[in-house]
Design a protein around this motif. Structure first.
Motif, PDB file in Angstrom:
ATOM      1  N   UNK A 464       0.901  -1.244   0.112  1.00 18.69           N
ATOM      2  CA  UNK A 464       0.026   0.136   0.060  1.00 18.69           C
ATOM      3  C   UNK A 464       0.789   1.388  -0.083  1.00 18.69           C
ATOM      4  N   UNK A 465       0.435   2.351  -0.593  1.00 18.57           N
ATOM      5  CA  UNK A 465       1.100   3.523  -0.672  1.00 18.57           C
ATOM      6  C   UNK A 465       0.274   4.647   0.390  1.00 18.57           C
ATOM      7  N   UNK A 498       3.346   3.668   5.448  1.00 18.09           N
ATOM      8  CA  UNK A 498       3.597   3.016   4.150  1.00 18.09           C
ATOM      9  C   UNK A 498       4.666   3.835   3.778  1.00 18.09           C
ATOM     10  N   UNK A 499       5.269   4.544   4.253  1.00 23.32           N
ATOM     11  CA  UNK A 499       6.570   5.123   3.913  1.00 23.32           C
ATOM     12  C   UNK A 499       7.864   4.533   3.875  1.00 23.32           C
ATOM     13  N   UNK A 512       2.589  12.809   2.278  1.00 24.76           N
ATOM     14  CA  UNK A 512       2.285  13.685   3.277  1.00 24.76           C
ATOM     15  C   UNK A 512       1.433  12.970   4.445  1.00 24.76           C
ATOM     16  N   UNK A 513       1.426  13.595   5.420  1.00 23.68           N
ATOM     17  CA  UNK A 513       0.480  12.834   6.719  1.00 23.68           C
ATOM     18  C   UNK A 513      -0.656  13.917   6.778  1.00 23.68           C
ATOM     19  N   UNK A 554       2.012   8.150   0.433  1.00 18.03           N
ATOM     20  CA  UNK A 554       3.372   8.309  -0.279  1.00 18.03           C
ATOM     21  C   UNK A 554       2.945   8.924  -1.774  1.00 18.03           C
ATOM     22  N   UNK A 555       3.941   9.756  -2.203  1.00 16.93           N
ATOM     23  CA  UNK A 555       3.861  10.071  -3.864  1.00 16.93           C
ATOM     24  C   UNK A 555       3.880   8.873  -4.492  1.00 16.93           C
ATOM     25  N   UNK A 556       2.831   8.484  -5.000  1.00 18.67           N
ATOM     26  CA  UNK A 556       2.809   6.917  -5.760  1.00 18.67           C
ATOM     27  C   UNK A 556       3.623   7.105  -7.049  1.00 18.67           C
ATOM     28  N   UNK A 557       3.603   8.145  -7.627  1.00 22.61           N
ATOM     29  CA  UNK A 557       4.498   8.126  -9.076  1.00 22.61           C
ATOM     30  C   UNK A 557       5.791   8.021  -8.759  1.00 22.61           C
TER      31      UNK A 557
END
Length: 878
Positions: A464-465, A498-499, A512-513, A554-557
């Motif tokens: 998971x992100x 997820x980080x 970001x949180x 999380x920044x998925x890309x």
């Protein structure tokens, strides 16, 4: 008591403590992790410090290990005594706040008397002077005779290193003599005479020594024991020297065979045989852990050991590289306990062989330099080489001190050993000053070191992100705080995230949180030395509090771009091994969003042909669309699968295996794509050396590869436009232009030469005569070849003459000096002339008496330099 081999003793010990519910851990690497106080692991407890201090949670509160260790403090005594070694194995059983003396002492007695079956009438015990508790346990929970227990002071039976955890200890000793020892005085005398030897130290860590010297009792005391495996083997095998135990004897016998030397026939040769036996064990294990020879740090320790062994091989008459062959017997004797020795066998042998060959070159270079020093001493009518020069040979050129002394002795000379020792002392002081001040753990103390070991984070980012978690700790401005507001820089620890925290070369995630009334921009994620995952960022909205519920996004890309590069490093590693050989091992990496960097062991530059092969193989595997899967399994099962472990990495019992089809299988904790086709494209952008025996490849994948190709296309179009041609004709147009430029340059030089020849009459008109010799000086805008041509013409025209010309081109100066034969016979020396003249312009050079050349740097001083020639020439003429 029956005879036992080294490998059997090791297994008996570890199995015994497994039966006492201890977790058996494999030996840690010789390279310390997060410990700046050590260069190399030198004790069984050294890698376990975080568990003793409570900074990390141990995998179990009872642990047993056999730890490989290196100590070089007594290196000069290795080979000369029966006991000193640089490499040794330390058996240990450890309790992290679990059992204490009441269990450690009876178990130790049970092991030595029932498992090893040591005769009780040969055993003695020492305890700390005031440790009545230990005495009571020894006398009530074992059947040792009380009169066999001796009390000693702090120096012998109390363990402490500065501040921090410390405590009394109890040692078990074996008596190799006859008759009972009745008094402390007799016991101490027997120890001095090596009749009694200590083989097991039980440390009872029960105090915490503060800065005021107070011993505060620990709430959870620990047990730390250490038994030297080699020393125990001497007892079990009834020998007096570690070099006579089975595994060491096997190596020593091979050294004897290779060197055609018989052991115990010549005491001087015996020293060399023992030293090589010890040192080859050390270097084999060091190289297996990824240490490479170098001129600093642990690499210098390796180089020094290897070269000392090679030097002693030469003393035994071995005139070839031979240490790499001895690795086979070291590996054969230890591979069952240390399987990585067999796995990395080819690599180990290649590293050692190359270093031996380099040492041969060093010997040759050192002899040339030493001969220069000897010539200088003869000219000065002296017979002592200075300590500074002796040390320079040793330290800078790696030339052994004993060889320097031997060659000097042959010339009736000696070296200033006191001066050498002083230089050595200064170097050690410099090294000591450079070492950072550290705490007991050997790490810099910060706020995170004070957090409870129970504060941990679950990482759920493989699948998971986006996850939900709770805020455990907020750190702002170096302190733990309950709340942080908009604008505050923070480091946040969650219970679940997820980080991905920066680790194994892979950079940390960004994102970001977010909570009900706050948002934190996370611009990095790192792991502290004691394992805490930090979300590093800034509060951009509202106010975040401890215990707040958060969504971790999380920044998925960016994560996908990083995953492409990470999977590509695995494919690259496998491709390099396929093209270059199995000696290739990863020695470092950087996996970021826009590129990957991969460092690996290889000992020469890679041809463009091989580099293209590597790149093609990786792209083939991408296009094959291999499934990338991860498996969690035991370290032993992972090895059976063929998974490659990386140097310096610390692996637990359960490891994560990443497989890309059957092409690549590695242990890895990073994030990866699900299929190699997701990488898109792989392009190598650079390859080069970064250290002795280490190469580096930088590459791009996916969008990074597309951007790289687009940039190349734009560059090609710009170049084509500047050359006024099409993209496909760039090479032909460049070649044509280069030919044109070369022709023009020749034409220009020819014109300058003609102009200069036309100026001959001007030079001749300005000739001065000094003591019957004509001196012609001039500065011209010509290269060295043209200057020589004009110089020849001037000398021929002038007869008895000296010609000095200065050529100025591209802000550099070239001096050419020529002297006729009769000028030389009167004392003129063209080489000395240009040497002195060039100095004025910040340059240098020299040559023959009749013709010489030099270079200069400062164009503004050319005329001054030429003018100085008159006085120099006048002083030369007899």
């Amino acid at each position: 008591m029956r005879w036992m081999g080294v490998n059997e003793i090791r297994e008996k010990y570890l199995s015994f403590f497994e039966s006492k519910e201890h977790l058996r851990l494999p030996s840690y690497s010789l390279i310390p992790q997060n410990d700046k106080s050590l260069l190399l692991i030198n004790a069984g407890m050294a890698p376990l410090k975080p568990y003793f201090t409570g900074q990390e949670v141990p995998p179990r509160r009872r642990v047993t290990t056999c730890q490989k260790c290196i100590r070089t403090g007594d290196i000069e005594r290795v080979g000369k005594t029966a006991r000193h070694a640089t490499f040794f194995e330390m058996l240990g059983n450890f309790s992290f706040g679990d059992y204490f003396k009441e269990s450690a002492i009876p178990w130790a007695w049970e092991f030595v008397t029932k498992v090893l079956e040591l005769p009780k009438d040969k055993l003695y015990v020492t305890i700390y002077l005031d440790d009545d508790e230990a005495f009571d346990i020894w006398t009530t929970k074992t059947d040792i005779e009380p009169e066999r227990i001796f009390r000693l002071g702090k120096e012998d039976n109390f363990w402490e290193i500065g501040q921090g955890p410390c405590g009394p200890c109890s040692e078990i000793h074996f008596d190799r003599g006859e008759g009972k020892i009745n008094t402390l005085e007799e016991f101490l005398k027997a120890g001095e005479e090596d009749r009694v030897i200590e083989f097991w130290n039980l440390v009872f860590t029960q105090f915490d020594k503060d800065e005021n010297g107070n011993y505060n009792r620990l709430q959870s005391p620990n047990i730390d024991t250490g038994m030297g495996l080699e020393r125990m083997a001497t007892i079990m095998q009834g020998v007096n020297s570690i070099f006579d135990i089975d595994t060491m004897k096997n190596i020593l016998n091979e050294v004897c065979r290779v060197s055609n030397t018989e052991y115990k026939k010549d005491s001087k040769k015996d020293v060399s045989l023992r030293l090589i036996t010890d040192h080859i064990r050390s270097v084999t294990f060091m190289v297996s852990d990824g240490i490479l020879p170098s001129n600093e740090g642990r690499g210098y320790v390796l180089r020094r050991l290897l070269r000392r062994a090679a030097r002693h091989g030469k003393l035994l008459g071995v005139d070839k590289a031979f240490l790499w062959e001895l690795c086979d017997v070291v590996i054969e004797n230890s591979k069952d306990a240390y399987p990585q020795l067999e796995e990395k066998k080819d690599y180990i042998k290649k590293v050692i062989r190359l270093e031996e060959e380099r040492f041969d070159e060093t010997i040759d270079q050192g002899i040339v330099i030493l001969n220069q020093y000897i010539d200088e001493l003869k000219k000065e009518e002296a017979n002592t080489l200075s300590g500074e020069k002796t040390f320079k040979l040793y330290d800078t050129y790696g030339f052994p001190l004993e060889l320097t002394l031997e060659i000097l002795e042959e010339q009736g000379m000696n070296a200033d050993i006191n001066g050498f020792n002083e230089e050595m002392k200064l170097q050690r002081e410099r090294a000591r000053a450079a070492r950072e001040e550290t705490n007991y753990m050997g790490t810099e103390m910060d706020i995170y070191m004070t957090l409870l070991a129970e504060i941990t984070t679950t990482f759920s980012g493989y699948t998971d992100t986006k996850t939900e978690g709770k805020v455990l700790v907020i750190v702002s401005n170096g302190d733990v705080v309950d709340r942080a507001n908009a604008g505050d820089e923070v480091s946040i620890i969650l219970d679940n995230t997820s980080f991905y925290a920066e680790m194994g070369g892979q950079v940390g995630d960004k994102g970001y949180l977010e909570g009900e009334d706050f948002k934190v921009e996370v611009y990095d994620c790192k792991k502290t030395s004691n394992g805490k995952i930090l979300h590093i960022g800034k509060v951009v909205e509202g106010s975040i509090k401890a215990d707040s519920k958060v969504k971790a996004v999380v920044d998925r890309n960016r994560r996908i771009d990083i995953a492409r590069n990470h999977t590509a490093t695995h494919l690259l590693h496998a491709a390099l091994r396929k093209v270059l050989g199995s000696h290739v091992e990863q020695s470092g990496s950087l996996v970021s969003q826009d590129r990957l960097r991969f460092d690996f062991t290889h000992f020469e530059g890679i041809s463009s042909e091989d580099l293209r092969k590597v790149e093609n193989i990786v792209n083939e595997k991408i296009m094959e669309g291999l499934t990338v899967e991860t498996v969690e399994t035991s370290i032993d099962e992972a090895r059976k699968m063929g998974a490659m472990a990386l140097f310096g990495e610390k692996y637990g019992n359960i490891v994560r295996v990443v497989k890309a089809g059957d092409f690549s299988i590695e242990l890895c904790g990073g994030t990866h794509v699900n299929n190699t086709s997701s990488i898109g494209m792989f392009k190598i952008i650079s390859e080069g050396g970064v250290a002795a025996g280490v190469r580096r490849i930088e590459a791009v994948t996916g969008k990074g590869a597309l951007n790289y190709v687009e940039h190349l296309e734009d560059t090609i179009k710009s170049v084509a436009a500047a050359l006024k041609t099409s993209s496909k004709d760039i090479v032909r147009r460049c070649e044509s232009l280069m030919h044109e430029i070369k022709d023009k340059e020749k034409e220009i030089e020819n014109l300058k030469s003609k102009m200069a020849l036309g100026a001959l009459s001007d030079i001749i008109n300005n000739v001065k005569e000094i003591k019957g010799i004509k001196v012609a000086l001039s500065s011209l805008e010509l290269d060295a070849e043209s200057l020589r041509e004009i110089g020849d013409k001037l000398r021929d025209k002038l007869g008895k003459s000296v010609v000095l010309l200065a050529g100025i081109k591209d802000d550099k100066v070239t001096f050419v000096a020529m002297a006729s034969k009769d000028a030389v016979s009167l004392g003129v020396h063209a080489g000395n002339l240009v040497k002195e003249v060039a100095k004025i312009t910040g340059g240098g050079g020299g040559g023959r008496p009749d013709m010489a050349q030099a270079g200069g740097k400062d164009v503004s001083k050319v005329n001054m330099a030429l003018e100085s020639a008159y006085a120099i020439i006048e002083n030369m003429i007899k």
